[in-house]
Each structure stands twice: as structure tokens, then as C-alpha cells.
Design an enzyme around this catalytic site. Structure first.
Site, mmCIF file in Angstrom:
data_model
loop_
_atom_site.group_PDB
_atom_site.id
_atom_site.type_symbol
_atom_site.label_atom_id
_atom_site.label_comp_id
_atom_site.label_asym_id
_atom_site.label_seq_id
_atom_site.Cartn_x
_atom_site.Cartn_y
_atom_site.Cartn_z
ATOM 1 N N ASP A 29 -41.366 0.004 -23.391
ATOM 2 C CA ASP A 29 -41.350 0.037 -21.932
ATOM 3 C C ASP A 29 -40.365 1.133 -21.543
ATOM 4 O OD1 ASP A 29 -40.886 -0.292 -19.214
ATOM 5 O OD2 ASP A 29 -40.855 -2.478 -19.299
ATOM 6 N N VAL A 30 -40.852 2.219 -20.968
ATOM 7 C CA VAL A 30 -40.002 3.384 -20.717
ATOM 8 C C VAL A 30 -38.943 3.139 -19.649
ATOM 9 C CG1 VAL A 30 -41.792 5.005 -21.458
ATOM 10 C CG2 VAL A 30 -41.597 4.393 -19.023
ATOM 11 N N SER A 46 -47.936 13.851 -9.485
ATOM 12 C CA SER A 46 -49.193 13.521 -8.812
ATOM 13 C C SER A 46 -49.351 14.407 -7.595
ATOM 14 C CB SER A 46 -49.192 12.045 -8.380
ATOM 15 O OG SER A 46 -50.271 11.769 -7.511
ATOM 16 N N TYR A 60 -44.964 5.076 -4.539
ATOM 17 C CA TYR A 60 -45.615 5.928 -5.535
ATOM 18 C C TYR A 60 -45.388 7.408 -5.226
ATOM 19 C CZ TYR A 60 -49.288 7.924 -8.474
ATOM 20 O OH TYR A 60 -49.981 8.670 -9.406
ATOM 21 N N LYS A 76 -43.105 10.233 -7.366
ATOM 22 C CA LYS A 76 -43.690 11.430 -7.958
ATOM 23 C C LYS A 76 -43.061 12.706 -7.398
ATOM 24 C CE LYS A 76 -46.592 9.443 -10.760
ATOM 25 N NZ LYS A 76 -46.412 9.562 -12.234
ATOM 26 N N VAL A 113 -58.672 11.696 -10.570
ATOM 27 C CA VAL A 113 -59.212 11.855 -11.915
ATOM 28 C C VAL A 113 -60.161 10.700 -12.213
ATOM 29 C CG1 VAL A 113 -58.655 12.020 -14.368
ATOM 30 C CG2 VAL A 113 -57.121 13.041 -12.674
#
Length: 255
Positions: A56-57, A134, A147, A151, A180
Site C-alpha cells: 500500500d503506497v 491526470s 481527486y 493530481k 482511457v
């Protein structure tokens, strides 16, 4: 020891898995990192020249252990691709602090922690850091307060890394994907959303995981040896359209 090695986080699926596969095609070894142990082992078990590391980073201790395992297995680290990320969307007023922290912990803290842990190994090879941000970090949109902010911070962190680590020969760049065509995106995007994205993107389509991997691996390779501190939007031109109306594209405006 002469074979190059990349560490790719979020490697069990999507862009991370496509990137790992392209590195393998290039003759590199890959340390595949993901917190989904089951999916990671399933994918790594189908490939050669890989080492799967469950991590888990957002956990500093886990990242330290991952970096030690990666360097110990490979003997050298030439590239780090910070791809692991989470996406939780919602209105600003309904985004509680716990949600904010979950997003920041993986998307921003994870990039910082993994990069810091692997800098010593990257100094030895004069390697590369490639951060995945992103299009939401370049242009604001609704429901993405956590989010998008995470980013945007990754973009700035990339520039900080380039400015400070360049003296060691370490390059740091950032790729900002637009929409994507991943399995997750296709599962949650309605046809109305898909059509709206197609209308807003000059190339009139989603990108593919492979197309993103091509950009990522290029920036990690010697072909980009004089490129650092750059932010590249791999988005089919989405960022270039700003807030223009798709309905007016290619048509003269009327008074």
C-alpha cells in the site's frame, strides 16, 4: 546487473499493467507493485522477469520494505512509475475529510513516499521518475475536488523532483492521461458520458492503456535522456479544447 529494471506501482491492472508489459517487451525486468495481492499475484504469475511486491503506497513502512525488496531482487532500479491511484468523486460539500485524506494518501503521499524511498537506487543508475497525474490536474471539473487537487499537486511535485534531483542525473516527468478505455471506466461510464467525452476530445475517442504505456516508457527510456520536469497530457487533445462548445467545432459562429 546490466538488465534495466522498472518499478511500477498500481501494476495489477489498467495503465500500470500495460506499462509493465511494455517494459518487458523492451527487455527490462519489472517490479510489479499493488495493494491488491490477489490480482497482483494472478498477473505476475503469468509473466517472466517480474517480481510481485504487495504494498500500500500510502503506508511509509510498507513503502520502505517495498523499496528494499525491489533493490534486493533486481540489483538496480532504472525507472520508477508512480501509477497507483484512487478516484473518489463527489460534490465539495459532501466530500468529508476522511475521503479527502484517502485520496491524498494514495495519489500524493504515495508518489512522495515511493520516490523518496527509491532515490538512492535511482542515483546509482541516473534513472527516471515518471508520475501519473491526470487531465483533472490540469483543468478543473465538477465532483473532483479531492481527486483533481491531488493530481495537480503531483504535477508540482514532479517539477520539484526535476529541479532538485537533476544534479544526480535523475529525470522526473509527469503524464496526464485523459479518458482511457479501461475496464473500470467502461463499467461506470454511461453511453451518455462516453458520447460527451467523444464530442469534447478532438480525436473523438478514448485513449487506450497501450497508448499511455507507450508515452510512459518513452519518457523512462534513454530516448528521452534530455527531458525532465515536463508535464505531458496524453489526452487526445482534450486539454487544448478548454471550455469551448463541441457543437461549434469546425463551424462558423453566428451572431
Amino acid at each position: 546487473m546490466d538488465q534495466k529494471t522498472a518499478v511500477v506501482t498500481g501494476a495489477a491492472r489498467g495503465i500500470g499493467l500495460a506499462t509493465a508489459d511494455l517494459f518487458l517487451e523492451m527487455g527490462w525486468r519489472v517490479v510489479m507493485v499493488d495493494r491488491d495481492a490477489e490480482a497482483l499475484e494472478a498477473e505476475a504469475g503469468q509473466r517472466q522477469s517480474v517480481r510481485a511486491v504487495h504494498c500500500d503506497v500510502s503506508d511509509p513502512d510498507a513503502v520502505t520494505a517495498m523499496a528494499e525488496a525491489a533493490a534486493g531482487w533486481a540489483g538496480r532500479i532504472d525507472a520508477l512509475v508512480n501509477n497507483a491511484g484512487v478516484a473518489e468523486f463527489g460534490p465539495i460539500e459532501q466530500t468529508d475529510f476522511a475521503t479527502w485524506r484517502r485520496v491524498m494518501a494514495t495519489n500524493l503521499d504515495g508518489v512522495f513516499l515511493c520516490s523518496q524511498a527509491l532515490v538512492p537506487a535511482l542515483k546509482e543508475t541516473r534513472g527516471a521518475i515518471l508520475n501519473i497525474a491526470s487531465i483533472s490536474g490540469l483543468r478543473a471539473s465538477t465532483l473532483r475536488v479531492a481527486y483533481g487537487t491531488s493530481k495537480a499537486a503531483v504535477i508540482q511535485l514532479t517539477k520539484q523532483q526535476a529541479a532538485e534531483l537533476g544534479e544526480y542525473g535523475i529525470r522526473a516527468n509527469c503524464v496526464c492521461p485523459g479518458p482511457v478505455r479501461t475496464k473500470l471506466a467502461m463499467a461506470v461510464h454511461t453511453q451518455e458520458i462516453i458520447d460527451a467525452y467523444h464530442d469534447a476530445i478532438p480525436l473523438n475517442r478514448y485513449g487506450t492503456e497501450r497508448e499511455l504505456a507507450e508515452v510512459i516508457t518513452f519518457l523512462c527510456s534513454d530516448k528521452a535522456s534530455y527531458v525532465t520536469g515536463q508535464v505531458l497530457a496524453a489526452d487526445g487533445g482534450f486539454d487544448s479544447t478548454g471550455v469551448g462548445l463541441p457543437a461549434l467545432r469546425g463551424k462558423p459562429a453566428r451572431a
